[in-house]
Write a protein that holds these residues in place. Structure first.
Motif, PDB file in Angstrom:
ATOM      1  N   ALA A 275       0.837  -1.194   0.000  1.00 33.27           N
ATOM      2  CA  ALA A 275       0.000   0.000   0.000  1.00 33.27           C
ATOM      3  C   ALA A 275       0.873   1.246   0.000  1.00 33.27           C
ATOM      4  N   SER A 276       0.414   2.242  -0.724  1.00 30.65           N
ATOM      5  CA  SER A 276       1.154   3.488  -0.815  1.00 30.65           C
ATOM      6  C   SER A 276       0.327   4.639  -0.254  1.00 30.65           C
ATOM      7  N   SER A 277       0.983   5.502   0.512  1.00 28.13           N
ATOM      8  CA  SER A 277       0.293   6.658   1.084  1.00 28.13           C
ATOM      9  C   SER A 277       0.761   7.968   0.467  1.00 28.13           C
ATOM     10  N   ARG A 278       1.497   7.867  -0.660  1.00 27.17           N
ATOM     11  CA  ARG A 278       2.031   9.081  -1.278  1.00 27.17           C
ATOM     12  C   ARG A 278       2.116   8.895  -2.778  1.00 27.17           C
ATOM     13  N   PRO A 279       2.200   9.997  -3.519  1.00 29.88           N
ATOM     14  CA  PRO A 279       2.331   9.863  -4.972  1.00 29.88           C
ATOM     15  C   PRO A 279       3.644   9.193  -5.331  1.00 29.88           C
ATOM     16  N   GLY A 280       3.674   8.545  -6.470  1.00 35.60           N
ATOM     17  CA  GLY A 280       4.887   7.897  -6.925  1.00 35.60           C
ATOM     18  C   GLY A 280       4.586   6.948  -8.053  1.00 35.60           C
ATOM     19  N   ARG A 281       5.641   6.349  -8.581  1.00 42.28           N
ATOM     20  CA  ARG A 281       5.460   5.390  -9.646  1.00 42.28           C
ATOM     21  C   ARG A 281       4.796   4.134  -9.099  1.00 42.28           C
ATOM     22  N   PRO A 282       3.660   3.755  -9.623  1.00 38.04           N
ATOM     23  CA  PRO A 282       2.977   2.565  -9.101  1.00 38.04           C
ATOM     24  C   PRO A 282       3.762   1.276  -9.310  1.00 38.04           C
ATOM     25  N   SER A 283       4.707   1.280 -10.248  1.00 42.31           N
ATOM     26  CA  SER A 283       5.457   0.065 -10.544  1.00 42.31           C
ATOM     27  C   SER A 283       6.753  -0.049  -9.754  1.00 42.31           C
TER      28      SER A 283
ATOM     29  N   GLY B  35       7.724   3.171  -4.095  1.00 39.76           N
ATOM     30  CA  GLY B  35       6.513   3.968  -3.967  1.00 39.76           C
ATOM     31  C   GLY B  35       5.517   3.431  -2.962  1.00 39.76           C
ATOM     32  N   TYR B  36       5.911   2.433  -2.198  1.00 39.72           N
ATOM     33  CA  TYR B  36       4.985   1.783  -1.270  1.00 39.72           C
ATOM     34  C   TYR B  36       5.546   1.804   0.144  1.00 39.72           C
ATOM     35  N   ASP B  37       4.640   2.016   1.096  1.00 36.33           N
ATOM     36  CA  ASP B  37       5.042   2.182   2.485  1.00 36.33           C
ATOM     37  C   ASP B  37       4.736   0.966   3.353  1.00 36.33           C
ATOM     38  N   TYR B  38       3.745   0.202   2.959  1.00 37.18           N
ATOM     39  CA  TYR B  38       3.306  -0.932   3.764  1.00 37.18           C
ATOM     40  C   TYR B  38       3.347  -2.192   2.897  1.00 37.18           C
ATOM     41  N   TRP B  39       3.823  -3.262   3.499  1.00 35.60           N
ATOM     42  CA  TRP B  39       3.961  -4.519   2.778  1.00 35.60           C
ATOM     43  C   TRP B  39       3.365  -5.660   3.578  1.00 35.60           C
ATOM     44  N   GLY B  40       2.722  -6.568   2.865  1.00 35.70           N
ATOM     45  CA  GLY B  40       2.247  -7.793   3.485  1.00 35.70           C
ATOM     46  C   GLY B  40       3.365  -8.811   3.544  1.00 35.70           C
ATOM     47  N   GLN B  41       3.068  -9.971   4.120  1.00 35.80           N
ATOM     48  CA  GLN B  41       4.101 -10.968   4.350  1.00 35.80           C
ATOM     49  C   GLN B  41       4.352 -11.865   3.147  1.00 35.80           C
ATOM     50  N   GLY B  42       3.493 -11.854   2.154  1.00 31.39           N
ATOM     51  CA  GLY B  42       3.681 -12.657   0.966  1.00 31.39           C
ATOM     52  C   GLY B  42       2.956 -13.985   1.019  1.00 31.39           C
ATOM     53  N   THR B  43       2.585 -14.457  -0.144  1.00 34.96           N
ATOM     54  CA  THR B  43       1.960 -15.774  -0.272  1.00 34.96           C
ATOM     55  C   THR B  43       2.590 -16.466  -1.478  1.00 34.96           C
ATOM     56  N   LEU B  44       2.924 -17.739  -1.306  1.00 27.58           N
ATOM     57  CA  LEU B  44       3.674 -18.469  -2.317  1.00 27.58           C
ATOM     58  C   LEU B  44       2.741 -19.054  -3.373  1.00 27.58           C
ATOM     59  N   VAL B  45       3.079 -18.782  -4.619  1.00 28.69           N
ATOM     60  CA  VAL B  45       2.385 -19.375  -5.761  1.00 28.69           C
ATOM     61  C   VAL B  45       3.375 -20.263  -6.505  1.00 28.69           C
ATOM     62  N   THR B  46       3.011 -21.513  -6.674  1.00 27.34           N
ATOM     63  CA  THR B  46       3.859 -22.448  -7.393  1.00 27.34           C
ATOM     64  C   THR B  46       3.073 -23.007  -8.571  1.00 27.34           C
ATOM     65  N   VAL B  47       3.623 -22.844  -9.766  1.00 27.12           N
ATOM     66  CA  VAL B  47       2.960 -23.320 -10.974  1.00 27.12           C
ATOM     67  C   VAL B  47       3.789 -24.463 -11.545  1.00 27.12           C
ATOM     68  N   SER B  48       3.190 -25.612 -11.617  1.00 26.63           N
ATOM     69  CA  SER B  48       3.899 -26.789 -12.126  1.00 26.63           C
ATOM     70  C   SER B  48       3.640 -26.953 -13.618  1.00 26.63           C
ATOM     71  N   SER B  49       4.648 -27.494 -14.294  1.00 26.73           N
ATOM     72  CA  SER B  49       4.527 -27.663 -15.759  1.00 26.73           C
ATOM     73  C   SER B  49       3.911 -29.010 -16.107  1.00 26.73           C
TER      74      SER B  49
END
Length: 122
Positions: free
Chosen positions: A96-104, A108-122
């Protein structure tokens, strides 16, 4: 304050929907973004959405396959992922961002979550 969920193991061509729920404060006025980080690689931009959902932006490799959305009433942001590929395997983070900036940009982001793992098998 940001809790990402919905990751898991999926076969190539499959779909997953990630959720990012905010707690402790409202992020309804914030730009929200999704980033991902594969093993041994830098964190990269996936998608971002404006505070009211009126504007979205995607990394080129995700356009047409991923959709970011938000439900401000639930204080939650989503990432619908379709046509998944093995190269989409990564830990996905919401931010999440609380200020202007490049979205990419991670800067530009101030708050981060802990992450969730995505695994794609072939």
């Amino acid at each position: 304050q940001l809790q990402a969920s919905g990751g898991g193991l999926v076969q190539a061509g499959g779909s997953l929907r990630l959720s990012c729920a905010a707690s402790g404060r409202s992020f309804r006025s914030n730009r929200m973004g999704w980033f991902r980080q594969a093993p041994g690689k830098e964190r990269e931009f996936v998608a971002a959405i404006s505070y009211n959902g009126g504007s979205t932006v995607y990394a080129d490799s995700m356009k047409g396959r991923f959709t970011i959305s938000r439900d401000n009433a639930k204080n939650t942001v989503y990432l619908q992922m379709t046509s998944l590929k093995p190269e989409d395997t990564a830990v996905y983070y919401c931010a999440a961002s609380s200020r202007p900036g490049r979205p990419s940009s991670t800067n530009g982001y101030d708050y981060w979550g802990q992450g969730t793992l995505v695994t794609v098998s072939s």
